[in-house]
Write a protein that holds these residues in place. Structure first.
Motif, PDB file in Angstrom:
ATOM      1  N   MET A 109       0.825  -1.200   0.000  1.00 52.05           N
ATOM      2  CA  MET A 109       0.000   0.000   0.000  1.00 52.05           C
ATOM      3  C   MET A 109       0.872   1.267   0.000  1.00 52.05           C
ATOM      4  O   MET A 109       1.804   1.384   0.796  1.00 52.05           O
ATOM      5  N   ASP A 110       0.559   2.155  -0.889  1.00 51.89           N
ATOM      6  CA  ASP A 110       1.230   3.460  -0.920  1.00 51.89           C
ATOM      7  C   ASP A 110       0.490   4.381   0.052  1.00 51.89           C
ATOM      8  O   ASP A 110      -0.501   5.032  -0.300  1.00 51.89           O
ATOM      9  N   LYS A 111       0.962   4.405   1.277  1.00 51.00           N
ATOM     10  CA  LYS A 111       0.378   5.238   2.317  1.00 51.00           C
ATOM     11  C   LYS A 111       1.485   5.580   3.319  1.00 51.00           C
ATOM     12  O   LYS A 111       2.567   4.989   3.267  1.00 51.00           O
ATOM     13  N   TYR A 125      -0.045  10.505  -1.884  1.00 52.99           N
ATOM     14  CA  TYR A 125      -0.124   9.042  -1.783  1.00 52.99           C
ATOM     15  C   TYR A 125      -1.228   8.546  -2.693  1.00 52.99           C
ATOM     16  O   TYR A 125      -2.252   9.211  -2.883  1.00 52.99           O
ATOM     17  N   ASN A 156      -2.763   5.668  -2.037  1.00 50.25           N
ATOM     18  CA  ASN A 156      -3.671   4.918  -1.173  1.00 50.25           C
ATOM     19  C   ASN A 156      -4.190   3.672  -1.873  1.00 50.25           C
ATOM     20  O   ASN A 156      -5.342   3.279  -1.713  1.00 50.25           O
ATOM     21  N   SER A 162       7.311   5.836   0.678  1.00 52.90           N
ATOM     22  CA  SER A 162       6.458   4.976   1.510  1.00 52.90           C
ATOM     23  C   SER A 162       6.840   3.509   1.363  1.00 52.90           C
ATOM     24  O   SER A 162       6.911   2.773   2.357  1.00 52.90           O
TER      25      SER A 162
END
Length: 855
Positions: free
Chosen positions: A577-579, A605, A607, A622
């Motif tokens: 996850m890109d968070k 992000y 998300n 991230s």
């Protein structure tokens, strides 16, 4: 009138007596001549014996006359890159000598050279009889003796004595050497001005060619200079040189070395000196490389690894070594050309950005007033230091301070006289606790305090202050007064003439962006190119093997990914996850004092879950932080990078390394990336193949050093990811390639690490000072600052058929087992709009991070 018998008898007696007297006088004259000759010979013999008992060279000196030989640096393809010398000399044997030079020398300096035994008695008698008006008496052998063993005489008597010594030495030379060896030694030993020692250096200096390529009139010019190199210097006294050339040519006609018709044709020609070029140590290709090579040679030759047969140390400036390097001559040409092309465009962009701003005063991106004040003070102090380090200031300093400093320094022990010391004492006169505070803060030692106190108690301390104030006033005036000067410019000559103050000149040159780049053959570690800066004449600092390394930004991220893939068996297609992610304070794996929550660039992000492959391409902070959390230690990353040639001590034991919080050099980074192009095996960079002495004996040969860092499968996964990270560009090459950009905080440093199957190219671009930078990511990212250079350079190499660069080579592809690298089935990233994708791809996202961790 009749003559009587008596008279006849008397006349006969007188005639007989006269005959006897004449005979006696003749015999006496003959005896006198013999006596004079014998006496003269005995006197000459006595003088020669006397001379021989004076200080003369011994047999070993005669058999091994001291000649300082230049050492030569050669590229991998055998071309000269440069030379080290105390005297610029390239030794030429008789067999290599230009025949025109030989003929001109014999015809002009010593017509009977090949028949006499060192002294030409016929010329000597002529010189005495006509007092030298019809030619001198010195033979080539005598002139050689003079070059080696006698100094310039200060009087006629001393010159006569010196001449006798030259005769003696010349006779000894003739016993030990052939005529050919004597002539070669003479032509190699003679200095032709401008640091050109020997006929080869002279030909290169005055005519821009090797001596073997000289035409007859050029040979005549150089031989003409043997009489007086200053008076017949073709650069300064063209008419003198032409007249002397014609004398030499006429002598060649006289001795049947030249036809009368050819002489008549040549004598009216104007001497062409347009090819004149004085040899400078920084001239030619790869000046930064040659400067670095000097340090490495010192380590090899002074470290006891290599010694002379007698156990002595080699000296690169006099021992005639031949250093064969790994540098490719044509690749280096293309590297420097690509650098100039790219950096000129980048510099124009920089000047446009800063057109109405002063980097030494700009604080537009700083919010806190205290931070602004500290930043401005740092810049001002640095600028003042640049002034004080300049030759101009040091000259003024000697004028105003040397006398008073010398006077006080003789009487005060441990006195130190840097500018900062004088400034501290002056501040003490205004604040009585100033020096005590410096001592409490451990800025200065007790010895320094005592020295300061002794100086300030002296009566002449007031003189010191007065002279210091005069120096500062004069320096301020001089450094702010405009004058004509040459400064660096991207022109053919590398400079331009402007009207500028010395202070503005310092700022102007410090505003120039610099580049450090090198190319390495990954299979061997052989360095093929080395570009340490934009111009060695103006900017001596080398940015390839720099001691003050630069932060490397996202170019470090592939090491994080490689560690995760090889140790945790992650597939490049694994989704994360890109968070935002946080490593909390007190985490047992990292033991941080504060929470560490780095952000993506612009705090943006997706998300969504994206593959590791996509995360590396987009350089998502991230994803790197998430991987670091899974690895649970910086040490495991340092273990891998250590196997890739980067010492563990060079990398912080901190999770922030996943975003590039390490300061490394271009050579360290490029060496590490050879691992990816060499099937997981690191090749240590090396740039010396071998060293030979002047007799062509090998005295040193390098041995390639390699170390396995990654398995072929995991390595190829990284190669595939690096290729994917660059495949969406407009840049194209014929050969396979991959790479990774890097950008650091405030856009100070731009990096690009490019890989191909047969060449790895590492490039850094930035200012020498931290405040010499771009103001926006669009200008200051690695993709703009460094990446274009890589593609320009590689395209030049590919187009050059003489290099024979294999564009069909491909990266090694092992059996991949279950490691999935083809993520084509992975659903494409859905962003809200294409513009957002274009803004984020290919950027590095460490530049806006605030590393809040307490390190």
């Amino acid at each position: 009138m009749r003559i009587t018998a008596f008279e006849r008898d008397n006349m006969a007696k007188q005639k007989k007596k006269k005959k006897v007297d004449d005979s006696g006088r003749f015999k006496g004259l003959v005896r006198g001549m013999w006596l004079l000759t014998i006496t003269g010979l005995l006197f000459a013999f006595a003088i020669l014996v006397l001379v021989s008992f004076t200080k003369m060279p011994d047999s070993s000196e005669l058999e091994n006359p001291k000649i300082e030989h230049s050492s030569f640096i050669y590229s991998d393809d055998g071309q000269e890159l440069g030379r080290y010398y105390r005297y610029n000399r390239e030794w030429v044997t008789y067999d290599q000598l230009n025949q025109h030079v030989i003929n001109a020398l014999v015809a002009t300096e010593d017509e009977r050279f090949f028949s006499h035994s060192g002294i030409d008695f016929r010329s000597t008698v002529r010189a005495f009889a006509f007092l030298g008006k019809k030619g001198g008496a010195s033979t080539i052998t005598q002139q050689l003796a003079k070059l080696f063993f006698t100094d310039r005489a200060s009087s006629t008597i001393k010159r006569l004595w010196q001449k006798l010594k030259e005769w003696t030495i010349a006779i000894e030379f003739e016993k030990r050497y052939t005529k050919e060896e004597i002539m070669a030694m003479y032509l190699n030993k003679f200095e032709f001005n401008y640091g050109a020692h020997g006929i080869q250096a002279a030909a290169q200096t005055y005519f821009g060619k090797n001596q073997e390529d000289l035409v007859v009139e050029e040979a005549a010019v150089l031989v003409g200079m043997l009489k007086n190199p200053s008076l017949y210097n073709p650069k300064r006294f063209l008419e003198n040189a032409q007249n002397r050339r014609n004398v030499v040519l006429k002598q060649m006609v006289k001795n049947d070395f030249l036809t009368r018709d050819k002489y008549n044709e040549l004598k009216t020609q104007i001497l062409d000196n347009t090819k004149f070029k004085r040899k400078e140590t920084y001239d030619g290709l790869a000046p930064y490389f040659r400067a670095e090579l000097t340090k490495t040679l010192d380590d090899i030759l002074d470290g006891g690894k290599v010694t002379k047969p007698d156990g002595g140390k080699y000296n690169i400036y006099v021992d005639g070594l031949k250093i064969y390097t790994t540098l490719d001559y044509r690749m280096q040409m293309h590297a420097e050309a690509a650098m100039k092309s790219h950096m000129q465009k980048l510099q124009d962009r920089y000047f446009r950005v800063w057109n109405d701003k002063d980097p030494w005063k700009y604080t537009g991106d700083l919010n806190d007033q205290k931070e602004k004040d500290l930043s401005l003070k740092k810049r001002k102090d640095h600028l003042n230091r640049m002034v004080r380090e300049s030759d101009r200031y040091q000259k003024l300093r000697r004028k105003y301070l040397s006398e008073i400093i010398s006077q006080i320094g003789k009487e005060v022990e441990n006195s130190r006289w840097k500018d900062i010391d004088i400034i501290r004492m002056i501040k003490q006169t205004k604040n009585s606790n100033y020096i005590k505070q410096l001592k409490r803060d451990k800025v200065i030692t007790s010895d320094q305090v005592r020295a300061y106190q002794k100086i300030m108690k002296r009566d002449d301390f007031k003189v010191l202050i007065k002279q210091w104030n005069k120096l500062q006033a004069r320096a301020k005036k001089d450094f702010n007064r405009k004058r004509k000067m040459s400064v660096f410019a991207y022109t053919d000559s590398g400079k331009k003439t402007v009207e500028m103050s010395p202070m503005d000149s310092i700022k102007y040159h410090r505003k120039h962006m610099q580049l450090g780049s090198m190319a390495i053959e990954p299979q061997t570690g052989y360095v093929k190119t080395w570009v340490g800066g934009i111009d060695y004449n103006y900017f001596k600092f080398d940015h390839v093997n720099a001691k003050n390394q630069r932060q490397i930004g996202s170019t470090f991220k592939p090491f994080i990914y490689a560690t995760a893939i090889s140790n945790l068996a992650f597939s490049p297609c694994y989704k994360v996850m890109d968070k935002p992610y946080t490593i909390p304070a007190g985490d047992p794996d990292f033991e941080l004092i504060k929470n560490w929550s780095p952000k993506n660039s612009g705090n943006k992000y997706l998300n969504e879950a994206i593959s590791l492959k996509e995360g590396l391409r987009l350089s998502k902070n991230s994803i790197s932080v998430w991987l670091m959390k899974q690895l649970r230690s910086a040490q495991i990353v340092k273990s891998l990078t250590s196997n890739m040639g980067i010492p563990s001590s060079r990398i912080p034991n901190s999770p922030s390394i996943c975003l590039g919080a390490a300061d490394l050099s271009v050579i360290e980074m490029t060496g590490a990336y050879t691992t990816f192009s060499n099937n997981g095996v690191y090749s240590k960079p090396t740039f010396i193949r071998e060293i030979r002495d002047k007799d062509d004996r090998v005295i040193y040969r390098s041995v390639p050093e390699q170390k396995k860092a990654l398995s072929p499968q995991y390595n190829y996964a990284m190669v595939d990811m690096l290729q994917y990270a660059t495949e969406k560009h407009s840049y194209k090459l014929e050969t396979e390639f991959g790479g990774k950009t890097g950008t650091t905080n405030d856009h100070r440093d731009g990096w690009f690490m490019g890989i191909t199957p047969n060449l790895v190219v590492g490039t850094w671009v930035g200012g020498e000072d931290q405040w010499i930078r771009f103001l926006r990511i669009e200008d200051g990212q690695g993709g703009v600052m460094a990446r274009p250079y890589f593609f320009d350079f590689m395209q030049r190499v590919e187009k050059d058929g003489k290099i024979k660069f294999d564009t069909n080579a491909s990266f090694d592809v092992p059996e991949m087992d279950d490691l999935e690298i083809d993520c084509s089935k992975y659903e494409a990233i859905r962003l809200q709009d294409q513009e957002a994708l274009e803004m984020t791809e290919d950027l590095d996202y460490s530049e806006d991070d605030e590393l809040e961790e307490d390190m």
